[in-house]
Each structure stands twice: as C-alpha cells, then as structure tokens.
Enzyme design. Structure first.
Site, PDB file in Angstrom:
ATOM      1  N   GLU A  73       1.125  -1.248   0.363  1.00  0.00           N
ATOM      2  CA  GLU A  73       0.539   0.185   0.452  1.00  0.00           C
ATOM      3  C   GLU A  73       1.067   1.233   0.202  1.00  0.00           C
ATOM      4  OE1 GLU A  73      -3.507  -0.114   3.368  1.00  0.00           O
ATOM      5  OE2 GLU A  73      -3.371   1.879   3.008  1.00  0.00           O
TER       6      GLU A  73
ATOM      7  N   ASP B 273       0.168   5.660   0.892  1.00  0.00           N
ATOM      8  CA  ASP B 273      -0.330   6.428   1.116  1.00  0.00           C
ATOM      9  C   ASP B 273      -0.560   7.403   1.145  1.00  0.00           C
ATOM     10  OD1 ASP B 273      -2.446   3.870   1.429  1.00  0.00           O
ATOM     11  OD2 ASP B 273      -1.465   4.056   4.226  1.00  0.00           O
TER      12      ASP B 273
ATOM     13  N   GLU C 248      -3.245  11.058   3.289  1.00  0.00           N
ATOM     14  CA  GLU C 248      -3.808  10.381   3.564  1.00  0.00           C
ATOM     15  C   GLU C 248      -4.218  11.886   4.467  1.00  0.00           C
ATOM     16  OE1 GLU C 248      -5.267   6.640   5.957  1.00  0.00           O
ATOM     17  OE2 GLU C 248      -3.750   7.175   6.634  1.00  0.00           O
TER      18      GLU C 248
ATOM     19  N   HIS D 153      -0.511  12.786   5.399  1.00  0.00           N
ATOM     20  CA  HIS D 153       0.115  11.858   6.541  1.00  0.00           C
ATOM     21  C   HIS D 153       0.375  10.590   4.992  1.00  0.00           C
ATOM     22  CE1 HIS D 153      -0.389   8.528  10.015  1.00  0.00           C
ATOM     23  NE2 HIS D 153      -0.313   7.643   8.496  1.00  0.00           N
TER      24      HIS D 153
ATOM     25  N   ASN E 247       2.169   6.753   4.119  1.00  0.00           N
ATOM     26  CA  ASN E 247       2.965   6.003   4.646  1.00  0.00           C
ATOM     27  C   ASN E 247       3.321   4.687   3.771  1.00  0.00           C
ATOM     28  OD1 ASN E 247       3.113   3.715   6.551  1.00  0.00           O
ATOM     29  ND2 ASN E 247       1.278   3.330   7.409  1.00  0.00           N
TER      30      ASN E 247
ATOM     31  N   GLU F 157       5.828   6.014   8.053  1.00  0.00           N
ATOM     32  CA  GLU F 157       4.451   6.596   8.843  1.00  0.00           C
ATOM     33  C   GLU F 157       5.698   8.504   8.463  1.00  0.00           C
ATOM     34  OE1 GLU F 157       4.970   5.280  11.163  1.00  0.00           O
ATOM     35  OE2 GLU F 157       2.196   4.480  11.288  1.00  0.00           O
TER      36      GLU F 157
END
Length: 285
Positions: free
Chosen positions: A101, A103, A105, A118, A120, A130
């Site tokens: 994944e 990310d 966010e 955010h 990750n 993170e």
C-alpha cells in the site's frame, strides 16, 4: 481504452519512465463508486468526482483496473471550513494479509488550522512508515495535484510536482519492497474523529455536514495487468536510471526542513533499539 505505445516515455524532474500504456482519465470509465450511495458522484462528463460525508455515512471509489509501476496523478480540493475529524484518503493498495500500500491521507482540522498530510508505505502487510507534513498552501481553496511515482527502484510522493518523500528499494539490506503485487487506486472520505485531529480530542461538528471533497484530472501512466520490472518493454535501462535531479533534491530538502512534522526515521522514543534499516538510506537524499 488503454493504448500500448512502444517507446513511450515521460520526462519528469530528472526521471525517465518508460511505460507500456498511457491512460487518459475519465472517472466513469476508470472508477467504480463503491460505497456511500449518492454521497459519491461523477459529473461533468466524467471529468469531476465528489465524495461526501454526513452523519450516516462516508463514501468512496476504486479503480476498475490494477496497476504495477508508473505514475498516478489526481487533483484534489479538500473539505473546506471545519474539517476536524474527517479523513480524505487517496492510495494504492493490493489485497490480502500481505498487501502492499502507498498512502496519501489528509487529516482535517478546525477552521484556520492546517491540514496534516499523512503518508505511509506498507510492504507485505507491514506499515508503520509514517511521515507527516503541513502544506505550504490552503488545500481547500483550489485544486492541487497529488502524485505517486512507483518504480522498481523507489516510490516518490509529490505535491504540485514537488517531491515531498522518497521511499527507496532497500531489499539489499533485507527490507521488503512492493514490486510484485498489482494495486488498485482507492479513495474515501470518512469519519475518523477517534484519532484524526489532535489524537481524537477534536470531534466532527456535524452541524457543518455534509463534508465534500472534489477530484479532477486523474491520469495514470503505468503498466497494467501482469507487467513487471523484467518485462521486455521496460528492461532498457530507463527504469534503473531514475533519480531526482539536483533541483528536485533541493525541493525535497526544502519541504522536509520546513513542513515535515513527523518522520518515523527520527522517532527515537518509538525505536529505542535502533531505526529500521531503510531509514539509513533516506539520509543520503
């Protein structure tokens, strides 16, 4: 819809990416609205998409196709006003307990306070990598471009073509890297007021609902289906030579110096016995 172009290349920030296909985005053709009933909408002939959140439900969408390596761009205009407790997520992900994944966010905040971006990276089901940033603009006033470049060598997160984070392939020191599992594109707008704003201290003000985020100008320049780094169309050396140029490295350092608010590779309290192996590579950017 996807056309396979031999020798197609994209020059960007000192990178050369050789792609097996270039996909011009249309939300009707490229995505399914997966939850939230009429809170997720596509309009303007497939050129604009919105997600909304109210007290009953949030909403989301996912790509019809899976992708392996390339560049994904989308323009987002985030929830305006008091967005505390909301999260707008935009990410790539495979499925299963050992999923990969990547990310983005966006953690909402009270009016006048900045969003937190955010990021990750999960590899083989393990995340915990993170990094968080403030943005150098108000992401609710206008559309801004959020991009992921994913190659066998590294993952680059970009905001308006400025790199903010690089996650390098560190398999040489035993760190798993996402390179075998194709991923779909997902996005959602949802209630996360148990953690999103000040660790959950600030809750959603439902009197301001519905909360709405807007998407446009999706573009994918990427392999599809079973394409891998050993595919003959990609094995001409261009993927192996991807690096940020000097200007891009300066921009990356500018963002990380002035706008990064959390980096797991600097969290001494969390990693009392030593930092993860990939953190050593990140110090040489």
């Amino acid at each position: 819809m996807a056309s396979f172009l031999k020798g197609f290349s994209v020059l960007f920030l000192g990178f050369t990416l050789v792609m097996s296909s270039c996909i011009a985005g249309n939300f009707y053709q490229d995505f399914d609205l997966t939850w939230g009933d009429n809170r997720a909408k596509i309009f303007n002939g497939g050129q604009l998409l919105s997600l909304s959140l109210d007290k009953i439900s949030g909403s989301g969408f996912q790509s019809k196709k899976e992708y392996l390596f390339g560049r994904i761009d989308v323009q987002l205009k985030l929830v305006a006003g008091n967005s505390a407790g909301t999260v707008t997520a935009y990410y790539l992900s495979s499925q299963g307990p050992t999923h990969d994944e990547i990310d983005f966010e966006f953690l909402g905040n009270v009016s006048g306070e900045p969003y937190i971006l955010h990021t990750n990276v999960f590899t083989q089901g393990k995340g915990g990598r993170e990094q968080q940033f403030y943005l150098w603009f108000d992401p609710t006033k206008n559309f801004h471009t959020y991009s992921i470049i994913w190659s066998p060598q590294h993952i680059v997160f970009l905001v308006d073509n400025t790199p903010i984070r690089v996650f390098k392939n560190a398999e040489s020191v035993g760190v798993p890297y996402p390179k075998n599992q194709p991923m779909r594109i997902y996005s959602s707008l949802w209630n996360a007021d148990d953690w999103a704003t000040r660790g959950g201290l600030v809750k959603i003000d439902w009197s301001k609902a519905p909360f709405t985020a807007y998407y446009r100008n999706f573009n994918a320049q990427t392999c599809t289906g079973s394409c891998t780094s050993s595919n003959s169309k990609l094995s001409n050396g261009a993927w192996q030579s991807q690096e940020l140029d000097a200007y891009s490295r300066r921009r990356l350092r500018w963002v990380q110096k002035n706008f990064m608010i959390y980096n797991y590779c600097n969290d001494y309290k969390r990693f009392t016995k030593g930092f993860p192996a990939e953190c050593r590579q990140s110090r040489f950017l």
